[in-house]
Design an enzyme around this catalytic site. Structure first.
Site, mmCIF file in Angstrom:
data_model
loop_
_atom_site.group_PDB
_atom_site.id
_atom_site.type_symbol
_atom_site.label_atom_id
_atom_site.label_comp_id
_atom_site.label_asym_id
_atom_site.label_seq_id
_atom_site.Cartn_x
_atom_site.Cartn_y
_atom_site.Cartn_z
ATOM 1 N N CYS A 86 0.840 -1.203 0.000
ATOM 2 C CA CYS A 86 0.000 0.000 0.000
ATOM 3 C C CYS A 86 0.883 1.264 0.000
ATOM 4 O O CYS A 86 1.517 1.577 -1.001
ATOM 5 C CB CYS A 86 -0.978 -0.034 1.167
ATOM 6 S SG CYS A 86 -2.444 1.003 0.902
ATOM 7 N N HIS A 176 -3.770 -5.122 0.938
ATOM 8 C CA HIS A 176 -3.141 -5.553 2.194
ATOM 9 C C HIS A 176 -3.116 -7.085 2.279
ATOM 10 O O HIS A 176 -4.101 -7.703 2.678
ATOM 11 C CB HIS A 176 -3.891 -4.966 3.395
ATOM 12 C CG HIS A 176 -3.632 -3.510 3.587
ATOM 13 N ND1 HIS A 176 -2.572 -3.036 4.325
ATOM 14 C CD2 HIS A 176 -4.279 -2.418 3.108
ATOM 15 C CE1 HIS A 176 -2.582 -1.712 4.308
ATOM 16 N NE2 HIS A 176 -3.603 -1.310 3.569
ATOM 17 N N GLU A 178 -1.561 -8.817 4.430
ATOM 18 C CA GLU A 178 -1.402 -9.264 5.819
ATOM 19 C C GLU A 178 -2.726 -9.521 6.530
ATOM 20 O O GLU A 178 -2.753 -10.193 7.570
ATOM 21 C CB GLU A 178 -0.573 -8.250 6.614
ATOM 22 C CG GLU A 178 -1.231 -6.910 6.879
ATOM 23 C CD GLU A 178 -1.035 -5.879 5.781
ATOM 24 O OE1 GLU A 178 -0.992 -4.678 6.099
ATOM 25 O OE2 GLU A 178 -0.934 -6.277 4.599
#
Length: 520
Positions: A86, A176, A178
């Site tokens: 990002c 994202h 994660e």
């Protein structure tokens, strides 16, 4: 946090994202050691750790704003693989000659990625022409790539959603990976670590245990260590690890403030004395704590009183032992990660945290913190490695101030006993139903409210008990647990029938946010 180079590690540069810790968790889950450093000290952290790869986090900042944070140039000069997430993708592009601008179409939430080209990060996972769900959260976006980069995947609002310079091993994503809402995200991070950076992934709790024991022995030498044992998982694992390293040089002190769950102090003392042969002092300070807390209703005042009395009591007992050179603590990695601020202002304090506070300075002791590189789930894994039973390791979190913050309003011994019994019945019903391990945290709260009831032929005017249960991954966010109504009926009936002083039971259906898990 380690102070030396760490072989086969990953450095995560934190630009202030709320989910940077999730990146670290994904790296650790891949069997690789990593550290988070704020962008302000990233160059120093890079030189110290000597990593094999770097991940650049997201950020609430905008790359187009004057003075917005950047990655240190040493990272791009090192020749190491870099993965920008990002904001990390955007600053990497800007620093390498690309362009970023504020997006007219902001993208938040679920999105779908169309894979246009194959790349090393997709190996065994994605192929050209496939479509995959990801989680977006961005306003700015890349509009021109630096030399050497190519687009490998796009979304409807992000034409540069996934970019790669495979010669230099630079990768950038606008989503994202994660977060759990990107189903293949952990595997993408794993491919970057293992396939691109060539890191094996052999970091384990067994290896950590061996390294930690060696470091404790080197730090402590032949000196004495005292450790505050609360009965929680963190302090217990820290104590066992220190005991394995220095044996009888360790003395543990359990300060019983009278605010623990039913039979908790006695059970903890018995377990550590009988099964682990620890030198443990059990100090009953309940009269002292409850005496000062009686009638205090403000939650912050409660916490401060408990923190002060804990320090005073611990200090007195330590002096009776003749003092010590080291203080053992169960500090975890999230506690020591530096926070990132763009304004220079302080973070808002939601609640004061109860711990050993100023003890090291007051008593002129050095800290021994063998868990400060670990996350909570890793501490539990280390506890299993050290032989702690699953029934102990899997216990729900319990706050330092104990039942004091589950008894809103003024505290009395009578109220604490009522709450203790109700809580024990509630947890017993949860275990009987086989739900304990499915719930992150469950507890009873005794409200400072009395209501009219009818029991037998008589009128009652007694307290209301609120039941709380939440599911969570890390305690940062939580949802209330969706019980079957029959279960709630059974638990409520038992509490009302068996606990004198309660005539009404309610269930808390507040998530976090907007609420917190604890009531105070």
């Amino acid at each position: 946090m380690t102070q030396t180079a760490h072989p086969d590690s990953v450095l995560i540069v934190d630009f202030g994202s709320q989910v940077t810790q999730l990146i670290a968790r994904r790296v650790r889950e891949a069997g690789v050691y990593c550290e988070i450093v704020p962008f302000q000290s990233a160059e120093e952290g890079f030189k110290r750790l000597q990593p094999k790869a770097v991940i650049l986090s997201g950020s609430p900042a905008s790359t187009v704003d004057e003075g917005s944070p950047r990655a240190p140039q040493i990272i791009f000069d090192s020749g190491l693989p870099v993965f920008g997430i990002c904001y990390g993708q955007q600053t990497m592009c800007m620093q390498l000659g690309g362009k970023v601008e504020s997006g007219h179409h902001r993208e938040f939430g679920r999105a779908f990625l169309d894979v246009d080209k194959d790349c090393e990060l997709f190996e065994g996972l994605w192929s050209s022409g496939s479509r995959h769900q990801v989680w977006m959260s961005h306003g700015d976006r890349v509009t021109a790539l630096p030399d050497g980069f190519k687009v490998v995947a796009t979304s409807s609002n992000a034409p540069f959603a996934f970019i790669a310079d495979e010669k230099r091993k630079y990768y950038g994503v606008q989503f994202h990976p994660e977060v759990v809402h990107t189903p293949d995200g952990a595997k993408l991070i794993g491919n970057f670590i293992h396939n691109v950076a060539g890191i094996k992934g052999d970091w384990s709790m067994s290896a950590y245990r061996q390294k930690a024991v060696e470091e404790i022995r080197k730090q402590v030498g032949d000196k004495r260590v005292i450790c505050a044992l609360s009965g929680g998982v963190d302090s217990s694992v820290a104590a066992l690890l220190i005991h394995e390293a220095v044996g009888d040089q360790l003395t543990c002190i359990l300060v019983d403030h009278g605010l623990m769950r039913k039979d908790e102090a006695a059970n903890v003392v018995a377990m550590f004395r009988e099964h682990y042969n620890l030198h443990l002092l059990h100090v009953d300070a309940s009269d002292r704590f409850i005496g000062e807390l009686e009638g205090v209703s403000d939650p912050e005042t409660k916490r401060k009183i408990i923190g002060r009395l804990f320090i005073e009591t611990f200090e007195e007992e330590a002096k009776k032992l003749g003092g010590a050179d080291f203080l053992g603590q169960g500090t975890l990695y999230p506690d020591v990660i530096e926070s990132v601020s763009f304004t220079g202002g302080p973070s808002v304090t939601i609640k004061s945290h109860h711990n050993v506070g100023g003890l090291p300075e007051r008593m002129k002791m050095q800290l021994v913190e063998p868990l400060r590189e670990l996350f909570k789930d890793e501490v539990r894994a280390l506890g299993r490695e050290l032989g702690l039973p699953d029934s102990f390791i899997g216990r729900h979190p319990f706050p330092g101030p104990g039942l004091a913050i589950r008894c809103p309003g003024g505290i009395t011994r009578e109220k604490l006993e009522i709450l203790r019994e109700a809580d024990a019945i509630y947890l017993d019903e949860i275990r009987k139903a086989g739900l304990y391990d499915a719930i992150w945290q469950a507890f009873a709260v005794l409200l400072p409210v009395q209501t009219v009831g009818v029991m037998g032929d008589g009128r009652t005017y007694e307290f209301v008990c609120a039941l709380r249960a939440v599911t969570s991954v890390d305690g940062m966010t939580a949802d209330f647990y969706h019980y079957d109504m029959e279960f709630l009926g059974r638990a409520a009936t038992r509490i009302i029938n068996e606990v004198r002083g309660i005539n009404r039971v309610v269930y808390d259906v507040t998530s976090k946010p907007p609420g917190t898990i604890e009531w105070e």
